[in-house]
Scaffold this motif. Structure first.
Motif, PDB file in Angstrom:
ATOM      1  N   ASN A 129      -4.094 -15.300   3.945  1.00 24.26           N
ATOM      2  CA  ASN A 129      -3.232 -14.887   2.843  1.00 24.26           C
ATOM      3  C   ASN A 129      -2.087 -15.907   2.756  1.00 24.26           C
ATOM      4  OD1 ASN A 129      -2.101 -13.458   0.773  1.00 24.26           O
ATOM      5  ND2 ASN A 129      -1.467 -11.697   2.028  1.00 24.26           N
ATOM      6  N   THR A 130      -1.400 -15.957   1.608  1.00 21.11           N
ATOM      7  CA  THR A 130      -0.267 -16.871   1.469  1.00 21.11           C
ATOM      8  C   THR A 130       0.914 -16.330   2.266  1.00 21.11           C
ATOM      9  OG1 THR A 130       0.485 -15.698  -0.477  1.00 21.11           O
ATOM     10  CG2 THR A 130      -0.955 -17.584  -0.841  1.00 21.11           C
ATOM     11  N   THR A 131       1.664 -17.233   2.880  1.00 19.06           N
ATOM     12  CA  THR A 131       2.767 -16.792   3.729  1.00 19.06           C
ATOM     13  C   THR A 131       3.786 -17.897   3.947  1.00 19.06           C
ATOM     14  OG1 THR A 131       3.323 -15.851   5.883  1.00 19.06           O
ATOM     15  CG2 THR A 131       1.550 -17.462   5.846  1.00 19.06           C
ATOM     16  N   GLU A 132       5.011 -17.484   4.296  1.00 18.99           N
ATOM     17  CA  GLU A 132       6.043 -18.448   4.672  1.00 18.99           C
ATOM     18  C   GLU A 132       6.082 -18.624   6.192  1.00 18.99           C
ATOM     19  OE1 GLU A 132      10.045 -18.690   2.383  1.00 18.99           O
ATOM     20  OE2 GLU A 132       9.372 -16.623   2.319  1.00 18.99           O
ATOM     21  N   ALA A 180       3.239 -11.736   7.822  1.00 19.18           N
ATOM     22  CA  ALA A 180       3.908 -10.478   8.174  1.00 19.18           C
ATOM     23  C   ALA A 180       2.905  -9.354   8.441  1.00 19.18           C
ATOM     24  CB  ALA A 180       4.867 -10.080   7.056  1.00 19.18           C
ATOM     25  N   ILE A 181       1.798  -9.322   7.708  1.00 22.19           N
ATOM     26  CA  ILE A 181       0.810  -8.250   7.904  1.00 22.19           C
ATOM     27  C   ILE A 181       0.073  -8.449   9.238  1.00 22.19           C
ATOM     28  CG2 ILE A 181      -1.359  -7.252   7.048  1.00 22.19           C
ATOM     29  CD1 ILE A 181      -0.297  -7.691   4.191  1.00 22.19           C
ATOM     30  N   ARG A 234      -0.220  -2.050  12.146  1.00 25.96           N
ATOM     31  CA  ARG A 234      -1.462  -2.080  11.373  1.00 25.96           C
ATOM     32  C   ARG A 234      -2.657  -1.759  12.279  1.00 25.96           C
ATOM     33  NH1 ARG A 234      -1.214  -3.262   5.628  1.00 25.96           N
ATOM     34  NH2 ARG A 234       0.967  -3.760   5.329  1.00 25.96           N
ATOM     35  N   PRO A 281      -5.641 -13.845  -2.798  1.00 23.42           N
ATOM     36  CA  PRO A 281      -4.385 -13.270  -2.297  1.00 23.42           C
ATOM     37  C   PRO A 281      -3.868 -12.123  -3.171  1.00 23.42           C
ATOM     38  CG  PRO A 281      -4.255 -15.673  -2.244  1.00 23.42           C
ATOM     39  CD  PRO A 281      -5.537 -15.328  -2.952  1.00 23.42           C
ATOM     40  N   LEU A 282      -4.080 -12.236  -4.497  1.00 26.26           N
ATOM     41  CA  LEU A 282      -3.588 -11.184  -5.390  1.00 26.26           C
ATOM     42  C   LEU A 282      -4.250  -9.843  -5.111  1.00 26.26           C
ATOM     43  CD1 LEU A 282      -3.087 -12.628  -8.947  1.00 26.26           C
ATOM     44  CD2 LEU A 282      -1.406 -11.663  -7.381  1.00 26.26           C
ATOM     45  N   VAL A 290      -4.847  -8.643  -2.235  1.00 23.78           N
ATOM     46  CA  VAL A 290      -4.060  -8.019  -1.164  1.00 23.78           C
ATOM     47  C   VAL A 290      -2.883  -7.265  -1.775  1.00 23.78           C
ATOM     48  CG1 VAL A 290      -2.650  -8.431   0.890  1.00 23.78           C
ATOM     49  CG2 VAL A 290      -4.701  -9.824   0.496  1.00 23.78           C
ATOM     50  N   VAL A 291      -2.218  -7.911  -2.730  1.00 26.48           N
ATOM     51  CA  VAL A 291      -1.086  -7.261  -3.405  1.00 26.48           C
ATOM     52  C   VAL A 291      -1.533  -5.953  -4.047  1.00 26.48           C
ATOM     53  CG1 VAL A 291       0.697  -7.538  -5.181  1.00 26.48           C
ATOM     54  CG2 VAL A 291      -0.087  -9.540  -3.882  1.00 26.48           C
ATOM     55  N   GLU A 307      -2.325  -3.314  -1.328  1.00 27.85           N
ATOM     56  CA  GLU A 307      -1.091  -2.857  -0.687  1.00 27.85           C
ATOM     57  C   GLU A 307      -0.351  -1.867  -1.575  1.00 27.85           C
ATOM     58  OE1 GLU A 307       0.722  -3.752   2.512  1.00 27.85           O
ATOM     59  OE2 GLU A 307      -1.452  -3.615   2.693  1.00 27.85           O
ATOM     60  N   ARG A 308      -0.406  -2.120  -2.896  1.00 27.56           N
ATOM     61  CA  ARG A 308       0.319  -1.288  -3.843  1.00 27.56           C
ATOM     62  C   ARG A 308      -0.219   0.151  -3.869  1.00 27.56           C
ATOM     63  NH1 ARG A 308      -0.105  -4.340  -8.826  1.00 27.56           N
ATOM     64  NH2 ARG A 308       1.386  -5.918  -8.183  1.00 27.56           N
TER      65      ARG A 308
END
Lengths: 203, 203
Positions: free
Chosen positions: B68-71, B76-77, B83, B93-94, B96-97, B100-101
């Motif tokens: 997934n995209t991350t800094e 974080a996940i 988890r 990646p979208l 995942v969003v 999660e929602r």
């Protein structure tokens, strides 16, 4: 927006989605798609777009004569001695591009940056109309072609300009109205058909 | 492109139109509209977008565990001890969003970055499938939910993953298929209706 996506998307991606969604006609879904495209694409392409945005804000201004977008002032068209004295009045800079592409016109332009629309709260004072009047007095063009759109705001603007310019004695014209080339009669609306009939030419 | 527009449009504007037209789903007309919007809009908004693009390219990477995209790495996940051990496999990646929602899932993810599509020349080796197999061996998840799309590439990917993961003994599942909530029976296609019928539940 950002907090809603929680940890599922990196913060810079969320920020980019938010910035893209500010663009006209770009909803949150398209903004997401574009953001992930920019994330995947080559660094050169992404940086190229970012730099192009910055360059436009830095280098491009409006010509103080015709109000088209330009890097120099006056713009290349206004500075061209080969152009005749006619002024073609248009709503947007893109209209200049479209008319130049026809190769049918060798005069100058005047970009109003919109059209009169009481519904949207756009009165004559928000457009470059006063500047057009002053320009008409100083340049004394042989003709002013009011090439605003053929919709309600465009027609209202044309009527307004016609009334305003009549005292100056300049010839004010509108483009021909009728069936588009390649257009199918069947799909034309009554207004267009009516104008095509009224404006018919002898062959 | 630039030369064709000649002197009618400032060079940086033409460049911005060309850069915008490289984006997926953005044709030359939309690109022009966006370019002139960026020209007109506040400096802050335009610079904000440019900086967001640059920031994404600089700071965002892919998590080396789930992609997934991350800094930060791992993301974080993946780094969240709260988890559970399930892995939800998605295409983008979208996705995942979106999952999660729902708030319905407390496991981890694995982003394939696409789906198998021979037509588009996308084979398993172009996706993060090998990484999923290795992850399954080391993490021993209680379940792998293959949440790829319900279209042809998504189904092909699900079938492929199912075959590949069977030897590991892990439980492999697919999401329920049927009528969408709020959906109108009349507008559902036969496939969806058929699945809704086949998967009917006792009330």
């Amino acid at each position: 927006m950002v907090s809603q996506r929680g940890v599922a998307v990196a913060r810079p991606v969320a920020r980019l989605i938010d910035e893209l969604a500010k663009l006209p006609g770009i909803g949150p879904k398209t903004a997401s798609r574009l953001a992930f495209y920019l994330l995947r694409t080559s660094r050169d392409d992404a940086v190229g777009l970012a730099e192009a945005i910055l360059e436009v804000k830095e280098k491009v201004t409006l010509c103080t004569v015709c109000f088209n977008t330009t890097e120099q002032n006056p713009c290349a068209i206004c500075a061209d001695p080969g152009r005749d004295s006619r002024i073609c009045v248009v709503e947007e800079p893109l209209d200049v591009v479209a008319i130049e592409r026809t190769g049918e016109y060798r005069g100058k332009y005047h970009v109003l940056h919109g059209a009169i629309s009481p519904v949207e709260g756009i009165g004559p004072e928000k457009l470059k109309i006063q500047e057009l009047i002053e320009r008409t007095q100083s340049e004394r063009p042989e003709e002013i072609i009011v090439f605003t759109n053929l919709d309600l705001p465009g027609e209202a603007t044309a009527t307004y300009l016609h009334r305003l310019l009549t005292p100056s004695g300049v010839r004010v014209t509108r483009p021909a109205s009728g069936l588009p080339v390649g257009g199918d009669l069947e799909y034309a609306d009554e207004m267009t058909l009516g104008r095509a009939m009224a404006g018919r030419r002898v062959l």
